[in-house]
Motif scaffolding. Structure first.
Motif, PDB file in Angstrom:
ATOM      1  N   ASN A 143       0.811  -1.226   0.000  1.00  0.00           N
ATOM      2  CA  ASN A 143       0.000   0.000   0.000  1.00  0.00           C
ATOM      3  C   ASN A 143       0.841   1.271   0.000  1.00  0.00           C
ATOM      4  OD1 ASN A 143      -2.553  -1.378   0.071  1.00  0.00           O
ATOM      5  ND2 ASN A 143      -2.199  -1.790   2.253  1.00  0.00           N
ATOM      6  N   ILE A 144       1.991   1.205  -0.651  1.00  0.00           N
ATOM      7  CA  ILE A 144       2.831   2.394  -0.839  1.00  0.00           C
ATOM      8  C   ILE A 144       2.536   2.955  -2.227  1.00  0.00           C
ATOM      9  CG2 ILE A 144       5.211   3.219  -1.054  1.00  0.00           C
ATOM     10  CD1 ILE A 144       5.959   0.996   0.970  1.00  0.00           C
ATOM     11  N   LYS A 145       2.322   4.261  -2.288  1.00  0.00           N
ATOM     12  CA  LYS A 145       1.961   4.891  -3.561  1.00  0.00           C
ATOM     13  C   LYS A 145       3.143   4.872  -4.524  1.00  0.00           C
ATOM     14  CE  LYS A 145       0.488   8.444  -1.201  1.00  0.00           C
ATOM     15  NZ  LYS A 145       0.030   9.806  -0.846  1.00  0.00           N
ATOM     16  N   VAL A 146       2.917   4.311  -5.712  1.00  0.00           N
ATOM     17  CA  VAL A 146       3.947   4.218  -6.745  1.00  0.00           C
ATOM     18  C   VAL A 146       3.399   4.818  -8.031  1.00  0.00           C
ATOM     19  CG1 VAL A 146       5.384   2.690  -8.145  1.00  0.00           C
ATOM     20  CG2 VAL A 146       4.976   2.153  -5.732  1.00  0.00           C
ATOM     21  N   ILE A 147       4.138   5.734  -8.613  1.00  0.00           N
ATOM     22  CA  ILE A 147       3.761   6.353  -9.887  1.00  0.00           C
ATOM     23  C   ILE A 147       4.819   5.995 -10.916  1.00  0.00           C
ATOM     24  CG2 ILE A 147       3.368   8.518 -11.128  1.00  0.00           C
ATOM     25  CD1 ILE A 147       2.498   9.735  -8.422  1.00  0.00           C
ATOM     26  N   LEU A 148       4.411   5.314 -11.987  1.00  0.00           N
ATOM     27  CA  LEU A 148       5.330   4.931 -13.059  1.00  0.00           C
ATOM     28  C   LEU A 148       5.139   5.879 -14.239  1.00  0.00           C
ATOM     29  CD1 LEU A 148       4.722   1.054 -13.022  1.00  0.00           C
ATOM     30  CD2 LEU A 148       6.442   2.350 -11.751  1.00  0.00           C
ATOM     31  N   LEU A 149       6.192   6.610 -14.590  1.00  0.00           N
ATOM     32  CA  LEU A 149       6.082   7.554 -15.707  1.00  0.00           C
ATOM     33  C   LEU A 149       6.345   6.864 -17.046  1.00  0.00           C
ATOM     34  CD1 LEU A 149       7.796  10.740 -14.211  1.00  0.00           C
ATOM     35  CD2 LEU A 149       5.382  10.080 -14.210  1.00  0.00           C
ATOM     36  N   ASN A 150       7.044   5.727 -17.033  1.00  0.00           N
ATOM     37  CA  ASN A 150       7.278   4.922 -18.239  1.00  0.00           C
ATOM     38  C   ASN A 150       7.861   5.732 -19.394  1.00  0.00           C
ATOM     39  OD1 ASN A 150       6.293   2.327 -17.299  1.00  0.00           O
ATOM     40  ND2 ASN A 150       4.259   3.269 -17.274  1.00  0.00           N
ATOM     41  N   GLN A 151       8.819   6.580 -19.062  1.00  0.00           N
ATOM     42  CA  GLN A 151       9.491   7.402 -20.058  1.00  0.00           C
ATOM     43  C   GLN A 151      10.937   6.941 -20.242  1.00  0.00           C
ATOM     44  OE1 GLN A 151       7.992  10.170 -21.757  1.00  0.00           O
ATOM     45  NE2 GLN A 151       6.174   9.229 -20.854  1.00  0.00           N
ATOM     46  N   SER A 152      11.551   7.388 -21.315  1.00  0.00           N
ATOM     47  CA  SER A 152      12.979   7.158 -21.483  1.00  0.00           C
ATOM     48  C   SER A 152      13.723   7.966 -20.419  1.00  0.00           C
ATOM     49  CB  SER A 152      13.436   7.613 -22.871  1.00  0.00           C
ATOM     50  OG  SER A 152      14.849   7.675 -22.936  1.00  0.00           O
ATOM     51  N   VAL A 153      14.673   7.335 -19.749  1.00  0.00           N
ATOM     52  CA  VAL A 153      15.402   8.038 -18.685  1.00  0.00           C
ATOM     53  C   VAL A 153      16.653   8.723 -19.211  1.00  0.00           C
ATOM     54  CG1 VAL A 153      14.559   6.383 -16.982  1.00  0.00           C
ATOM     55  CG2 VAL A 153      16.820   6.054 -18.008  1.00  0.00           C
ATOM     56  N   LYS A 154      16.904   8.602 -20.498  1.00  0.00           N
ATOM     57  CA  LYS A 154      18.122   9.173 -21.077  1.00  0.00           C
ATOM     58  C   LYS A 154      18.155  10.678 -20.878  1.00  0.00           C
ATOM     59  CE  LYS A 154      20.909   9.211 -25.301  1.00  0.00           C
ATOM     60  NZ  LYS A 154      20.999   8.782 -26.728  1.00  0.00           N
ATOM     61  N   ILE A 155      19.283  11.192 -20.446  1.00  0.00           N
ATOM     62  CA  ILE A 155      19.464  12.622 -20.195  1.00  0.00           C
ATOM     63  C   ILE A 155      19.846  13.319 -21.502  1.00  0.00           C
ATOM     64  CG2 ILE A 155      20.861  14.333 -18.965  1.00  0.00           C
ATOM     65  CD1 ILE A 155      21.351  12.171 -16.816  1.00  0.00           C
ATOM     66  N   PRO A 156      19.183  14.459 -21.845  1.00  0.00           N
ATOM     67  CA  PRO A 156      18.037  15.068 -21.162  1.00  0.00           C
ATOM     68  C   PRO A 156      16.719  14.622 -21.779  1.00  0.00           C
ATOM     69  CG  PRO A 156      18.898  16.586 -22.791  1.00  0.00           C
ATOM     70  CD  PRO A 156      19.731  15.328 -22.909  1.00  0.00           C
ATOM     71  N   ASN A 157      15.663  14.653 -20.987  1.00  0.00           N
ATOM     72  CA  ASN A 157      14.317  14.341 -21.463  1.00  0.00           C
ATOM     73  C   ASN A 157      13.377  15.408 -20.904  1.00  0.00           C
ATOM     74  OD1 ASN A 157      11.743  13.377 -21.990  1.00  0.00           O
ATOM     75  ND2 ASN A 157      12.250  11.239 -21.544  1.00  0.00           N
ATOM     76  N   LEU A 158      13.054  16.389 -21.721  1.00  0.00           N
ATOM     77  CA  LEU A 158      12.216  17.509 -21.303  1.00  0.00           C
ATOM     78  C   LEU A 158      10.828  17.052 -20.883  1.00  0.00           C
ATOM     79  CD1 LEU A 158      11.847  20.548 -20.929  1.00  0.00           C
ATOM     80  CD2 LEU A 158      11.215  20.705 -23.357  1.00  0.00           C
ATOM     81  N   VAL A 159      10.342  15.980 -21.548  1.00  0.00           N
ATOM     82  CA  VAL A 159       9.016  15.452 -21.205  1.00  0.00           C
ATOM     83  C   VAL A 159       9.006  14.985 -19.748  1.00  0.00           C
ATOM     84  CG1 VAL A 159       7.329  13.630 -21.670  1.00  0.00           C
ATOM     85  CG2 VAL A 159       8.458  14.804 -23.572  1.00  0.00           C
ATOM     86  N   LEU A 160      10.077  14.337 -19.320  1.00  0.00           N
ATOM     87  CA  LEU A 160      10.179  13.884 -17.941  1.00  0.00           C
ATOM     88  C   LEU A 160      10.122  15.049 -16.968  1.00  0.00           C
ATOM     89  CD1 LEU A 160      12.824  11.009 -17.572  1.00  0.00           C
ATOM     90  CD2 LEU A 160      10.426  10.999 -16.900  1.00  0.00           C
ATOM     91  N   VAL A 161      10.850  16.095 -17.271  1.00  0.00           N
ATOM     92  CA  VAL A 161      10.864  17.274 -16.391  1.00  0.00           C
ATOM     93  C   VAL A 161       9.461  17.848 -16.256  1.00  0.00           C
ATOM     94  CG1 VAL A 161      11.759  19.616 -16.069  1.00  0.00           C
ATOM     95  CG2 VAL A 161      13.270  17.812 -16.925  1.00  0.00           C
ATOM     96  N   LEU A 162       8.754  17.966 -17.370  1.00  0.00           N
ATOM     97  CA  LEU A 162       7.402  18.528 -17.344  1.00  0.00           C
ATOM     98  C   LEU A 162       6.437  17.622 -16.590  1.00  0.00           C
ATOM     99  CD1 LEU A 162       7.160  19.858 -21.024  1.00  0.00           C
ATOM    100  CD2 LEU A 162       7.546  21.188 -18.935  1.00  0.00           C
ATOM    101  N   LYS A 163       6.559  16.309 -16.784  1.00  0.00           N
ATOM    102  CA  LYS A 163       5.692  15.369 -16.070  1.00  0.00           C
ATOM    103  C   LYS A 163       5.962  15.412 -14.562  1.00  0.00           C
ATOM    104  CE  LYS A 163       4.605  11.972 -19.669  1.00  0.00           C
ATOM    105  NZ  LYS A 163       3.139  12.014 -19.458  1.00  0.00           N
ATOM    106  N   LEU A 164       7.225  15.529 -14.188  1.00  0.00           N
ATOM    107  CA  LEU A 164       7.565  15.612 -12.767  1.00  0.00           C
ATOM    108  C   LEU A 164       7.033  16.900 -12.141  1.00  0.00           C
ATOM    109  CD1 LEU A 164      11.207  14.219 -12.838  1.00  0.00           C
ATOM    110  CD2 LEU A 164       9.248  13.174 -11.691  1.00  0.00           C
TER     111      LEU A 164
END
Length: 361
Positions: free
Chosen positions: A53-74
């Protein structure tokens, strides 16, 4: 206190195991609201956390630096959660998470380095800028912290050392263990990737067998990863496939460690090594790399032995040394090792260390 922990993945490995252990401990504390965000995909650890029952959020994005989409989602996640603390672990999590936390106005931003990045000048500059977004940076050992300072990425005033935790009393799982045997059992636990140097371990083990006899010893390799096929092929080439057993990934390794006689991990570098500490809890004499965190964990000759990972002959010598010890000698080393872990690396000590950092930063 609302805490968000950010990691690149949540499948298996040392970072994931440490996060799983600490998250379950955090979830039992009153006044703590914990969310885990994974930049990429999930896996067995994500499933284990969700079952608790620990909250887990999976963004399922490429982790390769840089990823602007990741920054915006975060940023969007932070605006929704409104955390008091964002704690990032690993290069990809630090880069995207700290920048997003800074832009979202998160009060406390913690970065964490888990190893020894080989950054050239451009990447050193990039991560120097990244860590400017952090209020504090954690190193999982003094070796890791000193390396960050040496590279000029983090000033000494901004870094803290908090050792990884290990569960002292682990509940065993229901996985079938390898068959019982009178053979002396060497064991290693790790992701099967080149930096763990398992090829050298297999080659050293083959030399040990030549001296003690193929019927006298075996090697258990607990873990999975991209190097598994190469390692299996090496065992075939050395004609030791019947003495080397690949058990795959296991959510609990303690049952396997309990059936072993000695632990070996000749990594080319280790930031810390939870597997080593779990082996010490299991009262095993340990042979580990002297590069990085293990040299801060092992007391040479008292709780284990440190070797140069580039010296197969040294590894062979140490494996033979432990093989030839009496049961009493091995038990004494193992008892000292367990006591060391109980005093220095408990989950409770780790949680207290983190909360102190969160509260005072």
């Amino acid at each position: 206190m609302k805490i968000v922990r950010i990691v690149p993945f949540l499948n298996f490995g040392g970072v994931e195991k440490r996060l799983e252990i600490s998250s379950k401990a955090f979830s039992k504390k009153a006044g703590i609201d914990l969310t885990i965000i994974t930049l990429g995909h999930g896996g067995v650890v994500a499933e284990s956390l969700e079952k608790s029952n620990i909250k887990v959020i999976l963004l399922n994005q490429s982790v390769k630096i840089p990823n602007l989409v990741l920054v915006l989602k975060l940023i969007a996640q932070f605006k929704n959660i409104i955390p008091d603390v964002v704690h990032c672990s690993g290069a990809e999590a630090n880069f995207h998470g700290l920048l997003a936390a800074k832009l979202a106005g998160v009060p406390v931003k913690i970065g964490e380095e888990i190893g020894f990045p080989q950054h050239h000048l451009i990447w050193r500059f990039i991560f120097k800028m990244t860590y400017l977004c952090a209020d504090l940076v954690i190193g999982i050992s003094h070796a890791v912290a000193d390396n960050l300072v040496k590279m000029g990425e983090v000033p000494p005033s901004k870094i803290r050392v908090i050792y990884n935790p290990v569960e002292i009393n682990r509940v065993t799982d229901n996985h079938q263990l390898f068959s019982k045997s009178v053979m002396f059992t060497f064991i290693t636990v790790c992701r099967l990737v080149p930096i763990k140097n398992i090829e050298s371990l297999i080659m050293a083990f083959s030399q040990v067998l030549r001296q003690v006899g193929s019927e006298k010893a075996r090697l258990i390799i607990v873990g999975d990863g991209p190097s598994k096929k190469i390692l299996s092929r090496l065992c075939e080439e050395l004609n030791i496939s019947e003495q080397v057993f690949f058990s795959g990934y296991r959510s609990s390794v303690i049952p396997y460690l309990k059936q072993a006689d000695a632990f070996v991990l000749p990594s080319f570098s280790e930031g810390f090594s939870i597997a080593l500490v779990e082996a010490m809890v299991s009262e095993l004499p340990c042979i580990v790399t002297k590069v990085g965190g293990p040299s801060e964990i092992i007391q040479e000759g008292k709780t284990g032995f440190l070797i140069d990972p580039h010296r197969i002959d040294q590894l062979v010598q140490m494996m033979l040394k432990i093989f030839q010890m009496s049961d009493k000698q091995r038990s004494l080393i193992g008892a000292r090792a367990k006591k060391e872990v109980e005093e220095r690396f408990s989950v409770d000590r780790y949680i207290k260390g983190l909360l102190k950092v969160y509260d005072t930063t």
